[in-house]
Design a protein around this motif. Structure first.
Motif, PDB file in Angstrom:
ATOM      1  N   ILE A 134     -50.624  28.939 -61.374  1.00  0.00           N
ATOM      2  CA  ILE A 134     -51.146  29.709 -60.238  1.00  0.00           C
ATOM      3  C   ILE A 134     -50.595  31.120 -60.278  1.00  0.00           C
ATOM      4  O   ILE A 134     -51.289  32.093 -59.988  1.00  0.00           O
ATOM      5  CB  ILE A 134     -50.762  29.019 -58.919  1.00  0.00           C
ATOM      6  N   TRP A 135     -49.317  31.222 -60.629  1.00  0.00           N
ATOM      7  CA  TRP A 135     -48.746  32.571 -60.743  1.00  0.00           C
ATOM      8  C   TRP A 135     -49.468  33.364 -61.833  1.00  0.00           C
ATOM      9  O   TRP A 135     -49.701  34.559 -61.705  1.00  0.00           O
ATOM     10  CB  TRP A 135     -47.242  32.514 -61.051  1.00  0.00           C
ATOM     11  N   ARG A 136     -49.845  32.659 -62.904  1.00  0.00           N
ATOM     12  CA  ARG A 136     -50.554  33.368 -63.987  1.00  0.00           C
ATOM     13  C   ARG A 136     -51.968  33.736 -63.543  1.00  0.00           C
ATOM     14  O   ARG A 136     -52.434  34.843 -63.768  1.00  0.00           O
ATOM     15  CB  ARG A 136     -50.588  32.509 -65.250  1.00  0.00           C
ATOM     16  N   GLU A 137     -52.646  32.778 -62.869  1.00  0.00           N
ATOM     17  CA  GLU A 137     -54.023  33.056 -62.414  1.00  0.00           C
ATOM     18  C   GLU A 137     -54.072  34.284 -61.509  1.00  0.00           C
ATOM     19  O   GLU A 137     -54.999  35.073 -61.554  1.00  0.00           O
ATOM     20  CB  GLU A 137     -54.569  31.859 -61.629  1.00  0.00           C
ATOM     21  N   THR A 138     -53.053  34.414 -60.656  1.00  0.00           N
ATOM     22  CA  THR A 138     -53.093  35.493 -59.660  1.00  0.00           C
ATOM     23  C   THR A 138     -52.338  36.735 -60.131  1.00  0.00           C
ATOM     24  O   THR A 138     -52.346  37.752 -59.438  1.00  0.00           O
ATOM     25  CB  THR A 138     -52.472  35.015 -58.333  1.00  0.00           C
ATOM     26  N   GLY A 139     -51.673  36.629 -61.259  1.00  0.00           N
ATOM     27  CA  GLY A 139     -50.997  37.787 -61.830  1.00  0.00           C
ATOM     28  C   GLY A 139     -49.606  38.042 -61.278  1.00  0.00           C
ATOM     29  O   GLY A 139     -48.945  39.012 -61.657  1.00  0.00           O
ATOM     30  N   VAL A 140     -49.111  37.177 -60.388  1.00  0.00           N
ATOM     31  CA  VAL A 140     -47.815  37.440 -59.750  1.00  0.00           C
ATOM     32  C   VAL A 140     -46.672  37.467 -60.752  1.00  0.00           C
ATOM     33  O   VAL A 140     -45.799  38.333 -60.682  1.00  0.00           O
ATOM     34  CB  VAL A 140     -47.505  36.355 -58.687  1.00  0.00           C
ATOM     35  N   ALA A 141     -46.704  36.518 -61.675  1.00  0.00           N
ATOM     36  CA  ALA A 141     -45.527  36.384 -62.543  1.00  0.00           C
ATOM     37  C   ALA A 141     -45.623  37.226 -63.805  1.00  0.00           C
ATOM     38  O   ALA A 141     -44.710  37.203 -64.623  1.00  0.00           O
ATOM     39  CB  ALA A 141     -45.338  34.921 -62.913  1.00  0.00           C
ATOM     40  N   SER A 142     -46.729  37.993 -63.933  1.00  0.00           N
ATOM     41  CA  SER A 142     -46.892  38.680 -65.206  1.00  0.00           C
ATOM     42  C   SER A 142     -45.750  39.658 -65.442  1.00  0.00           C
ATOM     43  O   SER A 142     -45.494  40.546 -64.623  1.00  0.00           O
ATOM     44  CB  SER A 142     -48.242  39.394 -65.268  1.00  0.00           C
ATOM     45  N   GLY A 143     -45.034  39.420 -66.517  1.00  0.00           N
ATOM     46  CA  GLY A 143     -43.940  40.305 -66.903  1.00  0.00           C
ATOM     47  C   GLY A 143     -42.661  40.113 -66.099  1.00  0.00           C
ATOM     48  O   GLY A 143     -41.687  40.833 -66.312  1.00  0.00           O
ATOM     49  N   SER A 144     -42.624  39.152 -65.169  1.00  0.00           N
ATOM     50  CA  SER A 144     -41.401  38.986 -64.360  1.00  0.00           C
ATOM     51  C   SER A 144     -40.273  38.396 -65.191  1.00  0.00           C
ATOM     52  O   SER A 144     -40.477  37.484 -65.988  1.00  0.00           O
ATOM     53  CB  SER A 144     -41.647  38.042 -63.183  1.00  0.00           C
ATOM     54  N   GLU A 145     -39.079  38.930 -64.937  1.00  0.00           N
ATOM     55  CA  GLU A 145     -37.883  38.360 -65.565  1.00  0.00           C
ATOM     56  C   GLU A 145     -37.144  37.592 -64.475  1.00  0.00           C
ATOM     57  O   GLU A 145     -36.930  38.123 -63.379  1.00  0.00           O
ATOM     58  CB  GLU A 145     -37.019  39.519 -66.067  1.00  0.00           C
ATOM     59  N   PHE A 146     -36.807  36.329 -64.759  1.00  0.00           N
ATOM     60  CA  PHE A 146     -36.183  35.504 -63.717  1.00  0.00           C
ATOM     61  C   PHE A 146     -34.687  35.318 -63.957  1.00  0.00           C
ATOM     62  O   PHE A 146     -34.248  35.195 -65.094  1.00  0.00           O
ATOM     63  CB  PHE A 146     -36.858  34.134 -63.647  1.00  0.00           C
ATOM     64  N   VAL A 147     -33.946  35.270 -62.846  1.00  0.00           N
ATOM     65  CA  VAL A 147     -32.504  34.986 -62.915  1.00  0.00           C
ATOM     66  C   VAL A 147     -32.299  33.580 -62.357  1.00  0.00           C
ATOM     67  O   VAL A 147     -32.856  33.244 -61.306  1.00  0.00           O
ATOM     68  CB  VAL A 147     -31.721  35.983 -62.025  1.00  0.00           C
ATOM     69  N   TYR A 148     -31.503  32.780 -63.055  1.00  0.00           N
ATOM     70  CA  TYR A 148     -31.201  31.430 -62.579  1.00  0.00           C
ATOM     71  C   TYR A 148     -29.712  31.361 -62.269  1.00  0.00           C
ATOM     72  O   TYR A 148     -28.892  31.190 -63.179  1.00  0.00           O
ATOM     73  CB  TYR A 148     -31.604  30.385 -63.626  1.00  0.00           C
ATOM     74  N   ALA A 149     -29.359  31.539 -61.011  1.00  0.00           N
ATOM     75  CA  ALA A 149     -27.944  31.509 -60.636  1.00  0.00           C
ATOM     76  C   ALA A 149     -27.414  30.084 -60.757  1.00  0.00           C
ATOM     77  O   ALA A 149     -28.147  29.121 -60.501  1.00  0.00           O
ATOM     78  CB  ALA A 149     -27.787  32.018 -59.210  1.00  0.00           C
ATOM     79  N   ASP A 150     -26.142  29.963 -61.113  1.00  0.00           N
ATOM     80  CA  ASP A 150     -25.553  28.624 -61.233  1.00  0.00           C
ATOM     81  C   ASP A 150     -25.352  27.976 -59.865  1.00  0.00           C
ATOM     82  O   ASP A 150     -25.196  26.771 -59.760  1.00  0.00           O
ATOM     83  CB  ASP A 150     -24.180  28.703 -61.926  1.00  0.00           C
ATOM     84  N   GLU A 151     -25.281  28.824 -58.842  1.00  0.00           N
ATOM     85  CA  GLU A 151     -24.972  28.284 -57.515  1.00  0.00           C
ATOM     86  C   GLU A 151     -26.103  28.585 -56.543  1.00  0.00           C
ATOM     87  O   GLU A 151     -26.624  29.701 -56.523  1.00  0.00           O
ATOM     88  CB  GLU A 151     -23.695  28.928 -56.968  1.00  0.00           C
TER      89      GLU A 151
END
Ligand code: FAD
Length: 500
Positions: free
Chosen positions: A66-83
């Motif tokens: 869905i993020w791809r269909e709507t373009g929201v996540a295009s090119g986003s860099e995600f951070v995954y915090a340990d906490e």
């Protein structure tokens, strides 16, 4: 097709509407996209009012489609915090809510062996939620069929436990812990009336790295949605507040703006606040018991006092968290008419783009009483003065945990429930619509209607028809609606551009 509101739901309805060949026009009262998914800039700092985690950040997740269909996540860099967050105790101990389930389990057990039964049950609940892999209509038929069969067996295995969890509220679950710090930490962690099952899902998603924080925060996502909508040929009008939904012979026929302009349409979708849609724009004329029930009975996510600070220092010693830390105050204090024994603070060290080099954006988010602010605002001077007082008070309180911070604070900004109401129209400044409680948990399997009784060609989407709210839900809501409209028109629903 007229769409009221350019939040996530309205823009999603616009995007899927365009993908399916409808002529769409969005009317938005603000001068920018995103609704609640927003941020603002002050002297080089960006203060973010929304995204802490985005479910579906993992490319393997069906939400990701869905993020791809709507373009929201295009090119986003995600951070995954340990906490997820940490709760510091007055006794020197700290409860750390690790994203990793095994680590979380051993940490909680080491902190309080006497709570072993409750801790193990909590962890088991997270694992149960992690086992669910629901089919999504973004997936090919064969995958959906396979997942439907697998979900059936998962329900056979966990159905009873799942139903039981939906009935447990945050308050009730926190009360099960014997250790006072764990009790306090779980109370801080989750909204008292909110069903704990969502907390379990949140940890399941954090564990599988499917709920990351997008660098840049909320506004780039909202802008990406707007861009996708416009690229598809959608029309968007800013600074156009809708006052009425026009009706004739039991059909919606268009809208009237606050400036009196009337625009005709063959369909009207409200992706704006539910209360003002039903009770103001439609004059309360299209309500039956079921449509009215939430507004009479269901609790909403609280309204917020949101204090943002620009701090001229780094916080390298503070670990990255999804939603911040809370620390106990030396003594309880009254903040905007509410007694507080601890202060939650979110240090944005997971996203250096939010502050100039060597500096940090910091936010303090407290539940606050809408009526308290409404009354204060009867005198604008008193309201403004109170906001200034609160900024100073919060800085003084932060000094207890971060000595020297008062001197390092170079920007302050205070948003109240009235600010949220003014900029997004949300009822009583609520930040996410309806809470899911044991009383309305049935909406998880039986979604709320997106139409109202007695009015054809009118529809609703967004957080006020999707209990629990959230960004993915609002997008899904717009998508679900356009699918329904396609069905009404006997059309095959398309989720992709023909060119793709
Ligand atoms: C502090 C905070 C933290 C959050 N954290 C997260 C998170 O980490 N993850 C997550 O998934 N979600 C989070 N959310 C929730 C999420 O932001 C919302 O659930 C979601 O954005 C709601 O989208 P929506 O389109 O349904 O409604 P809205 O965003 O409220 O959009 C409604 C739009 O309608 C417009 N409108 C209203 N009335 C009118 C009118 N009369 N005429 C014209 N336009 C009108 C408004 O201006 C607005 O743009 C958070 C929200 C807040 C405030």
């Amino acid at each position: 097709m007229i769409i009221i509101g350019a939040g996530f739901a309205g823009l999603a309805a616009g995007i899927y509407g365009r993908l399916n060949g409808y002529n769409t026009q969005i009317f938005e009262m603000h001068n920018q996209p995103g609704g609640l998914c927003t941020s603002w800039k002050r002297k080089g700092y960006t203060f973010d009012a929304c995204v802490h985690w985005l479910v579906g950040s993992s490319p393997e997740s069906p939400y990701n489609a869905i993020w791809r269909e709507t373009g929201v996540a295009s090119g986003s860099e995600f951070v995954y915090a340990d906490e997820y967050c940490r709760c510091e105790g007055a006794d020197g101990r700290t409860v750390i809510f690790y994203a990793d389930i095994d680590r979380l389990e051993s940490h909680l057990l080491a902190l309080s062996p006497q709570d072993e039964d409750t801790i193990r049950k909590f962890i088991k609940g997270i694992r149960m939620c992690a086992a669910f892999d629901f089919p999504s209509d973004t997936e090919p038929l064969t995958v959906r069929l396979r997942k439907s069969v697998a979900t059936f067996f998962t329900f056979m295995k966990y159905g009873k436990a799942f139903r039981e969890w939906t009935k447990v509220t945050g308050e009730e679950f926190a009360g099960r812990f014997r250790d006072p710090l764990l009790r306090e930490a779980f109370r801080e962690l989750w909204i008292p009336e909110f069903s704990v099952v969502f907390l379990l899902f949140t940890f399941a998603w954090l564990h599988s790295r499917n709920a990351g924080y997008p660098i840049g925060g909320s506004m780039p996502m909202s802008q990406a949605l707007e861009m996708r909508y416009r690229e598809l040929g959608g029309i968007l009008h800013y600074n156009k507040k809708v006052a009425r939904i026009l009706t004739s012979d039991g059909r919606a026929t268009g809208i009237r703006l606050v400036d009196g302009t009337e625009i005709a349409a063959s369909r009207v979708i409200s992706a704006a606040d539910g209360y003002s849609t039903l009770f103001n724009m439609l004059d309360g004329k299209y309500l039956d018991t079921k449509t009215r029930e939430p507004y009479d009975k269901w609790p909403t996510f609280a309204s917020l006092l949101f204090v943002s600070l620009g701090i001229n220092r780094r916080f390298d010693e503070i670990p990255l968290t999804v939603s911040g830390i809370t620390f106990p105050l030396r003594e309880p204090v009254m903040i905007a008419g509410k007694m507080c024994g601890r202060l939650p603070v979110h240090i944005y060290n997971q996203d250096p783009s939010m502050a100039p080099e060597g500096k940090t954006a910091v936010t303090v988010m407290l539940e606050s009483d809408y009526e308290y602010w409404k009354k204060l605002a009867e005198d604008r001077n008193i309201y403004v003065q109170k906001k200034d007082e609160i900024a100073s008070q919060i800085i003084r309180l932060l000094e207890q945990r971060f000595p020297g911070i008062a001197e390092q604070t170079e920007v302050t900004d205070v948003a109240t429930p009235l600010t949220f109401e003014r900029y997004t129209g949300n009822w009583k400044g609520s930040f996410e619509g309806w809470l899911i409680t044991p009383d309305n948990a049935y909406t998880m399997t039986k979604p709320m209607a997106q139409t109202v009784p007695g009015l054809k060609r009118f529809y609703m989407c967004g957080q006020w028809v999707e209990p629990g709210g959230g960004l993915p839900t609002s997008i899904m809501s717009g998508r679900r609606l356009i699918k329904q409209i396609c069905r009404e028109d006997g059309k095959r629903f398309l989720s992709k551009d023909k060119k793709q």
